[in-house]
Design a protein around this motif. Structure first.
Motif, mmCIF file in Angstrom:
data_model
loop_
_atom_site.group_PDB
_atom_site.id
_atom_site.type_symbol
_atom_site.label_atom_id
_atom_site.label_comp_id
_atom_site.label_asym_id
_atom_site.label_seq_id
_atom_site.Cartn_x
_atom_site.Cartn_y
_atom_site.Cartn_z
ATOM 1 N N THR A 100 24.009 41.639 -1.798
ATOM 2 C CA THR A 100 24.243 41.871 -0.366
ATOM 3 C C THR A 100 24.018 40.584 0.437
ATOM 4 N N GLY A 101 24.903 40.372 1.399
ATOM 5 C CA GLY A 101 24.787 39.211 2.267
ATOM 6 C C GLY A 101 25.243 37.906 1.638
ATOM 7 N N LYS A 104 30.796 38.414 0.482
ATOM 8 C CA LYS A 104 31.986 39.085 -0.082
ATOM 9 C C LYS A 104 32.965 39.461 1.028
ATOM 10 N N THR A 105 32.447 40.145 2.039
ATOM 11 C CA THR A 105 33.332 40.585 3.125
ATOM 12 C C THR A 105 33.858 39.376 3.895
ATOM 13 N N TYR A 106 33.020 38.372 4.057
ATOM 14 C CA TYR A 106 33.449 37.130 4.728
ATOM 15 C C TYR A 106 34.640 36.546 3.969
ATOM 16 N N ASN A 240 21.515 41.293 5.439
ATOM 17 C CA ASN A 240 22.781 41.357 6.167
ATOM 18 C C ASN A 240 22.713 42.464 7.208
ATOM 19 N N SER A 243 25.954 45.175 6.802
ATOM 20 C CA SER A 243 26.189 45.226 5.351
ATOM 21 C C SER A 243 27.107 46.381 4.971
ATOM 22 N N SER A 244 28.075 46.084 4.082
ATOM 23 C CA SER A 244 28.958 47.150 3.620
ATOM 24 C C SER A 244 28.169 48.031 2.666
ATOM 25 N N GLY A 288 27.169 45.232 -1.843
ATOM 26 C CA GLY A 288 26.258 44.287 -2.490
ATOM 27 C C GLY A 288 25.008 44.970 -3.010
HETATM 28 N N1 LIG Z 1 31.038 30.994 3.354
HETATM 29 C C1 LIG Z 1 30.420 31.396 4.476
HETATM 30 N N2 LIG Z 1 30.384 30.587 5.551
HETATM 31 C C2 LIG Z 1 29.786 30.984 6.682
HETATM 32 N N3 LIG Z 1 29.181 32.184 6.839
HETATM 33 C C3 LIG Z 1 29.177 33.024 5.812
HETATM 34 C C4 LIG Z 1 29.811 32.690 4.568
HETATM 35 N N4 LIG Z 1 29.646 33.715 3.726
HETATM 36 C C5 LIG Z 1 28.956 34.651 4.399
HETATM 37 N N5 LIG Z 1 28.674 34.240 5.640
HETATM 38 C C6 LIG Z 1 27.913 35.004 6.640
HETATM 39 O O1 LIG Z 1 26.863 35.682 5.954
HETATM 40 C C7 LIG Z 1 26.705 37.006 6.442
HETATM 41 C C8 LIG Z 1 26.848 38.021 5.310
HETATM 42 O O2 LIG Z 1 28.154 37.928 4.808
HETATM 43 P P1 LIG Z 1 28.976 39.189 4.323
HETATM 44 O O3 LIG Z 1 28.841 40.325 5.259
HETATM 45 O O4 LIG Z 1 30.331 38.735 4.018
HETATM 46 O O5 LIG Z 1 28.190 39.531 2.993
HETATM 47 P P2 LIG Z 1 28.500 40.642 1.939
HETATM 48 O O6 LIG Z 1 28.366 40.038 0.605
HETATM 49 O O7 LIG Z 1 29.780 41.304 2.233
HETATM 50 O O8 LIG Z 1 27.307 41.621 2.163
HETATM 51 P P3 LIG Z 1 27.222 43.193 1.905
HETATM 52 O O9 LIG Z 1 27.388 43.408 0.473
HETATM 53 O O10 LIG Z 1 25.871 43.554 2.366
HETATM 54 O O11 LIG Z 1 28.306 43.783 2.728
HETATM 55 C C9 LIG Z 1 27.746 37.195 7.512
HETATM 56 O O12 LIG Z 1 27.151 36.977 8.773
HETATM 57 C C10 LIG Z 1 28.761 36.100 7.265
HETATM 58 O O13 LIG Z 1 29.406 35.674 8.447
#
Ligand SMILES: Nc1ncnc2c1ncn2[C@@H]1O[C@H](COP(=O)(O)OP(=O)(O)OP(=O)(O)O)[C@@H](O)[C@H]1O
Length: 653
Positions: A100-101, A104-106, A240, A243-244, A288
């Motif tokens: 998580t965090g 992935k979603t980014y 996060n 978080s998804s 995550g």
């Molecule tokens: N490569 C990157 N550059 C800048 N910011 C990032 C990057 N990757 C992630 N972030 C930031 O980190 C935070 C968490 O990212 P994200 O929501 O994509 O994580 P995730 O893996 O999808 O988490 P979850 O599994 O909990 O949904 C967000 O605020 C996002 O903007």
């Protein structure tokens, strides 16, 4: 079918504010294709007994992206080829895996704000052709994720394809707490129906009842995507705040049709080949993983408490978050188990026919065709390089490393069909749509509003296909009529039989051209069918008569040959008969002569009655007879003397 390894990439995100504030450090060394622990951190971890002294973890990837890479670079290197090959019939899957965090979603959707703001922002984007071109040109300036970048590429390529027609549809599903939901449902209906995952005829798992939106432009796809985002489950976790809490799969189905002229002899109605491609691109954003005790800690922080209104809801929210976390971890555990088994199978550690436990969770069932089927698949492992997250990152790296040894069997889904075959396919599609419709009725939901919508969609599909079939049938009939007209020129007798029907049919065709699919047009079409049937019957009769004539001609030929044979025999018999007759006459005259001679010997006085000529003949005959007798006697005498001589010679020897 070609074997193609699953491509696995690593993406580190920059340290988060939280990590920076806590003076967290980057502990991983990145190379183009590998990642390992920095030397000083390795010693530290060994001293702290977090890893054993003889373990120096180093992991290989198809490419490792550092914390300063942006989504455009990732898309270009990881997904672009896969995405564009879908336009040629290859299935593709792009999925993001990580704690998580970790980003992935980014990576998949781009920079996330509040989902509702995001949805409304993006739904207002008018993706005119200009916007599309401008976005592709100025990619480095925006924050779009892989999905949007892929859609921009797809629609830009499709725009330049004048010889092929493309059809798109999309679906969006969520696996939340092991239940599958349709994210494209209106929000008020969204949680009402849990969808079943069932095994389809091709051993592929399908989600029964998942809606598919037909889309024809990038803005329509984005509208569906962001509509679905509004339904998605999000929560705040320790790492996060957005978080998804679910796994999501956004699927874009791509079909294309091109028509090319066929070479060689063929029926008039099959002069063209229809080449269809069919593929799907799956964009998978996994939830995550997070340690349960971290989750609990997060749930109990003041920040979390302050976001709640009552003690009751606080308690139930903690329970919910804990249940979500457990479900996410369980399904990710099953995913890792499948990946490990597939990898061990490929490396020969377990038998090639070993069981792979795809059925343990809905996530692994749905991903089966991407992990062990016909799909060009790439996995983006997202992670943080922060020291505090060492264990989670290590587990992500291990997952990626196992996945790298898996291969898929990949082939393009291309079909080449003639018009007739295409019609058959349409008919089969209609039949299966009808069956589907029937099933929907049988499930007793025929009168619910949802079923009515499905029914309307199916009925409109059936109506569209029926129109296509009708049109193609009419074109076929017209073509056949034209063929008969041409035949008429070459074969006036047959032509006469048809001429009245032909001109009638031509007139009706003109009527049809004007009236297309009105009722009148339809009745004209029916009449044309009757004409067509009559014409077929007549043709059948002609064919039968021709067949009989051919049989008679063959029989006639063999009779002529027989007759020639008998004539030859008769000729020979006649010649033989003449010879025999001559012989007979000769023998007869000789017999008469001999009889006369016998009579003269018996009564020599009778010779006095003979005239001179007869007397002379008699004399000749008599002399000849005497000479023959003498000759015979001399021969016998000589032979007996020779025998006596030989016996004497023998006695002497
Ligand atoms: N490569 C990157 N550059 C800048 N910011 C990032 C990057 N990757 C992630 N972030 C930031 O980190 C935070 C968490 O990212 P994200 O929501 O994509 O994580 P995730 O893996 O999808 O988490 P979850 O599994 O909990 O949904 C967000 O605020 C996002 O903007």
């Amino acid at each position: 079918m070609a074997s193609e390894p699953i491509k696995v990439y690593l993406r580190f995100r920059p340290l988060s504010n939280q990590e920076s504030e806590q003076n967290d450090d980057i502990m991983w060394n990145l190379n183009k294709n590998s990642v390992s622990i920095q030397a000083e951190d390795l010693n530290l971890f060994i001293n702290d007994k977090k890893i054993s002294s003889n373990y120096n973890p180093s992991f290989q990837f198809d490419y490792c992206f550092s914390w300063d890479s942006n989504n455009q670079e990732i898309y270009a290197k990881v997904a672009k080829n896969q995405v564009l090959s879908a336009l040629d019939g290859y299935n593709a899957t792009i999925f993001a895996y990580g704690q998580t965090g970790s980003g992935k979603t980014y990576t998949m959707l781009g920079k996330q704000e509040d989902s509702k703001v995001l949805a409304s922002r993006n739904m207002n984007i008018e993706y005119s052709e200009k916007t599309l071109e401008k976005n592709i040109e100025s990619r480095s300036e925006n924050y779009e994720g892989i999905i949007v970048l892929a859609l921009e590429d797809i629609f830009s390529v499709v725009k330049g394809c004048s010889d092929r027609k493309f059809y798109f549809s999309c679906s969006y599903m969520e696996i939340y707490n092991e239940h599958v939901y349709d994210l494209l449902k209106p929000p008020e209906e969204f949680t009402n129906e849990i969808l079943d995952v069932v095994e389809g005829p091709g051993k592929e798992f399908v989600v029964r009842g998942l809606s598919e939106q037909v889309v024809s432009s990038i803005s329509e796809v984005l509208e569906s995507l962001y509509k679905g985002e509004q339904n998605r489950h999000y929560a705040a976790t320790n790492l996060n705040h957005h978080s998804s809490r679910s796994h999501t799969i956004f699927k874009l189905n791509v079909k294309s049709l091109s028509v090319i002229p066929k070479t060689g002899d063929c029926e008039e109605s099959d002069k063209y080949e229809n080449i269809t491609t069919e593929s799907a691109i799956n964009f998978v954003d996994l939830a995550g993983s997070e340690k349960i005790k971290t989750l609990q800690a997060a749930a109990e922080t003041e920040k979390f408490k302050s976001s709640q209104f009552s003690a009751l809801s606080y308690k139930s929210d903690i329970d919910r978050i804990m249940a979500e976390g457990k479900n996410i971890n369980t399904s990710l555990f099953y995913l890792c188990q499948v990946i490990n088994k597939l990898s061990e199978k490929k490396l020969g550690i377990i038998k090639s026919d070993s069981h792979i436990p795809f059925r343990n969770s809905n996530l692994t069932k749905i991903l089966r065709s991407s992990l062990a089927g016909n799909s060009r698949t790439c996995i983006i492992c997202t992670a943080t390089a922060a020291k505090s997250q060492f264990e989670q990152t290590l587990s992500t790296l291990r997952f990626g490393n196992s996945a790298r040894s898996i291969t898929n069997k990949v082939r393009a889904n291309i079909k080449t069909e003639t018009n007739t075959q295409l019609l058959l396919t349409y008919e089969q599609d209609i039949a299966s749509l009808k069956r589907e419709l029937e099933l929907t009725y049988q499930r007793g939901k025929a009168y619910s509003s949802e079923t009515l919508v499905i029914r309307q969609q199916l009925e409109s599909k059936i109506a569209n296909m029926s129109k296509k079939i009708l049109k193609k049938n009419i074109i076929n009939v017209i073509r056949m009529v034209k063929v008969k007209e041409i035949k008429e020129l070459h074969c006036p007798k047959v032509g006469n039989l048809f001429s009245s029907n032909v001109s009638e049919a031509s007139k009706k065709y003109m009527t049809w051209e004007n009236e297309k699919f009105t009722d009148k047009g339809y009745s004209v079409y029916k009449e044309l069918q009757v004409v067509d049937r009559e014409k077929k019957n007549l043709l059948n009769n002609i064919v039968n008569i021709n067949n009989s004539m051919n049989c008679l001609a063959v029989a006639n030929q063999s009779l002529a040959k027989e007759r020639e044979k008998y004539e030859e025999i008769i000729e020979k018999a006649v010649v033989e008969k003449e010879n025999l007759e001559r012989e007979y006459v000769k023998i007869e005259s000789e017999k008469i002569g001999l009889e006369k001679m016998t009579r003269l010997f018996e009564c020599p006085e009778a010779a006095e009655d003979l005239n001179d000529e007869a007397l002379e003949t008699f004399e000749c005959l008599l002399l000849k007879r005497i000479s023959d007798i003498k000759e015979e006697r001399a021969k016998r005498k000589y032979e007996s003397m020779y025998k006596v001589f030989l016996s004497k010679v023998e006695a002497f020897v």
